[in-house]
Design an enzyme around this catalytic site. Structure first.
Site, PDB file in Angstrom:
ATOM      1  N   ARG A   1      -9.572 -12.461   1.913  1.00 50.54           N
ATOM      2  CA  ARG A   1     -10.357 -13.584   1.398  1.00 50.54           C
ATOM      3  C   ARG A   1      -9.601 -14.906   1.564  1.00 50.54           C
ATOM      4  O   ARG A   1     -10.227 -15.968   1.654  1.00 50.54           O
ATOM      5  CB  ARG A   1     -10.717 -13.343  -0.064  1.00 50.54           C
ATOM      6  CG  ARG A   1      -9.543 -13.310  -1.019  1.00 50.54           C
ATOM      7  CD  ARG A   1      -9.842 -12.575  -2.304  1.00 50.54           C
ATOM      8  NE  ARG A   1      -9.987 -11.146  -2.057  1.00 50.54           N
ATOM      9  CZ  ARG A   1     -10.274 -10.255  -3.012  1.00 50.54           C
ATOM     10  NH1 ARG A   1     -10.437 -10.651  -4.263  1.00 50.54           N
ATOM     11  NH2 ARG A   1     -10.379  -8.985  -2.721  1.00 50.54           N
TER      12      ARG A   1
ATOM     13  N   LYS B   1       0.853  -1.184   0.000  1.00 59.82           N
ATOM     14  CA  LYS B   1       0.000   0.000   0.000  1.00 59.82           C
ATOM     15  C   LYS B   1       0.889   1.235   0.000  1.00 59.82           C
ATOM     16  O   LYS B   1       1.811   1.343   0.806  1.00 59.82           O
ATOM     17  CB  LYS B   1      -0.898  -0.002   1.239  1.00 59.82           C
ATOM     18  CG  LYS B   1      -1.908  -1.141   1.275  1.00 59.82           C
ATOM     19  CD  LYS B   1      -2.744  -1.090   2.534  1.00 59.82           C
ATOM     20  CE  LYS B   1      -3.674  -2.273   2.641  1.00 59.82           C
ATOM     21  NZ  LYS B   1      -4.717  -2.283   1.593  1.00 59.82           N
TER      22      LYS B   1
END
Length: 499
Positions: A354, A279
């Protein structure tokens, strides 16, 4: 009901409703006591217009209400002084609707908490004789009164405020209050955990927070990295591999009856660097301490149910890991094998939530055979682009489960909006070298949900994407700035309503 506990690895204590700007001490009465320093009058527009409220026969009070320009407009608060025997009177506008939704009442209670905090009130009487759902207003007051200041060098102790709540039916109001306070305790726990920085909240210390609930009768199991490897949870293990603080699968079960359990599964990334898909937005990465808000909501729900001694069987599974960069970290292009046996090509190490959820959902099905399963996660930025913080995203192909969750959302004041989920998205997750990719190419929120669907089996299942809902950027309604605890009220309501 105010429980204190501490974590062995944390140098601070996380306690129940004592972490507030004000610390209300409640007493329910069926008649107004002698005037004290502050009176709160919740008034509808018609009450003001027609003078129907018994106290509005006081000519001085009527005169001051008119002078203040107070009309009972929803959400407005006016303060009067030295009237009707009280030092101050707070007028709380409820609007013109004869029936007020629970979430609206809670929001008005949040506004009242701000007004009481700003005042010097020590003794407060709230006249709720004309308001059937008075405990909902008190619930909002408690939720907004929260603050997180354990890490400040000069934290102020909350000001104790004696609150007399006058209602028509004391026994019923006290019962509702106890149930709602249990929910508020669960919300506070979720907020506390989400607000903690990553140095203070690791997968292990989160596990210790869960173990602290054993005193309430919650059954807690913690699987460490060795157990995770032994079970073949290659996805959860891989995400946590880059950190010196290894992953955990935390299971907390409140077994209030002997029915097949409901399963709630939470994403617990205690810090998300993005891995090698790093990020790069400075403001965004600071907020990644909250990437475990789904797991926090699950644990808060279990606490709320335990405090109520709810007659439901709910198992919460929290997949905890820290997504870091090191020589041991998993890499873009790697192929992981999940516990279910499906292989996943890593097309982004920043789509780690996920992955940990996939193994947790498999474990829930294998060990507990739940009659329904709901997962909750701060999963995708695309959900924020679609719904912002106004709604959480709901994905499910099960109409009965969808309906039950939407109903619980409306009643709890934690809104959901259904987004598409179908096998049309399968092509986006097709890999040339594995069973699945872990990211799609266009529709991020829906492809993420479709990925998770592959691990739900035949169990009725829904996915809640709470990205954007886990943190409040400003004070509003029942939420002070910071962690919201979103999901606790919703999932508690849903759990209690299941047949």
């Amino acid at each position: 009901m105010r429980l204190r506990y501490s974590f062995a690895l944390l140098a601070l204590s996380i306690s129940g409703l004592t972490q507030a700007a004000i610390d209300p001490q409640y007493q329910y009465l069926n008649a107004l006591p002698a005037p004290q320093d502050t009176l709160v009058l919740p008034l509808r527009s018609n009450d003001v217009k027609d003078g129907k409220h018994s106290l509005l026969t006081d000519p001085q009070l009527k005169q001051q209400i008119a002078a203040a320009g107070f009309t009972g407009k929803a959400g407005t608060i006016s303060q009067l002084y030295q009237v009707a025997g009280y030092q101050r009177v707070l007028l709380l506008g409820l609007g013109d609707k004869p029936v007020i939704a629970d979430d609206k009442l809670a929001a008005y209670g949040g506004d009242l908490a701000v007004a009481l905090d700003k005042s010097s009130a020590q003794q407060v009487t709230i006249d709720g004789r004309y308001l059937a759902a008075m405990p909902q207003l008190i619930h909002g007051l408690e939720l907004r009164a929260y603050r997180f200041d354990q890490l400040k060098s000069k934290a102020e102790a909350p000001r104790k405020v004696a609150v007399n709540v006058v209602v028509a039916d004391v026994k019923n109001a006290e019962q509702q209050h106890q149930q709602l306070q249990a929910v508020a305790e669960g919300v506070y726990l979720a907020r506390d955990l989400t607000n903690l920085p990553a140095a203070d909240l690791t997968p292990q210390s989160f596990a210790e927070a869960a173990l602290a609930l054993q005193k309430l009768g919650v059954k807690v199991t913690v699987l460490d990295e060795k157990a995770i490897d032994k079970l073949g949870m290659g996805a959860l293990a891989a995400v946590g591999r880059g950190s010196e603080r290894p992953p955990r699968l935390v299971i907390a079960q409140w077994q209030g009856d002997n029915k097949a359990p409901l399963a709630i599964v939470g994403k617990g990334i205690t810090f998300d660097t993005g891995g090698y898909n790093l990020k790069t937005d400075g403001e965004s990465i600071v907020r990644m301490t909250s990437d475990m808000a789904g797991a926090a909501a699950v644990l808060g729900t279990i606490k709320a149910l335990a405090l109520q001694k709810a007659k439901v069987n709910v198992v919460g599974l929290m997949a905890m890991a820290e997504n870091m960069i090191s020589s041991n970290a998993y890499l873009p292009g790697d192929v992981l094998k999940t516990a279910q046996g499906l292989t996943v090509q890593i097309t982004s190490t920043d789509a780690e939530g996920r992955l940990v959820m996939a193994d947790a959902m498999w474990y829930a099905r294998k060990e507990y055979q739940p009659r329904a399963m709901v997962d909750i996660a701060t999963l995708t930025g695309s959900k924020v682009g679609a719904l912002g913080s106004y709604y959480a995203g709901l994905f499910s192909e099960d109409e009965a489960l969808t309906g039950a969750l939407l109903q619980a959302a409306k009643q709890s004041g934690e809104p959901l909006w259904r987004l598409p989920l179908s096998d049309e998205f399968a092509g986006e997750l097709k890999s040339d070298i594995a069973d699945l990719r872990n990211t799609g190419k266009t529709t991020g929120a829906s492809t993420a949900a479709w990925f998770l669907k592959q691990f739900a089996g035949d169990t009725p299942w829904a996915h809640l994407d709470i990205a954007g809902n886990a943190l409040a950027s400003s004070d509003k309604g029942v939420h002070p700035t910071g962690a919201t605890g979103f999901g606790v009220r919703l999932l508690t309501q849903w759990s209690l309503q299941q047949p």
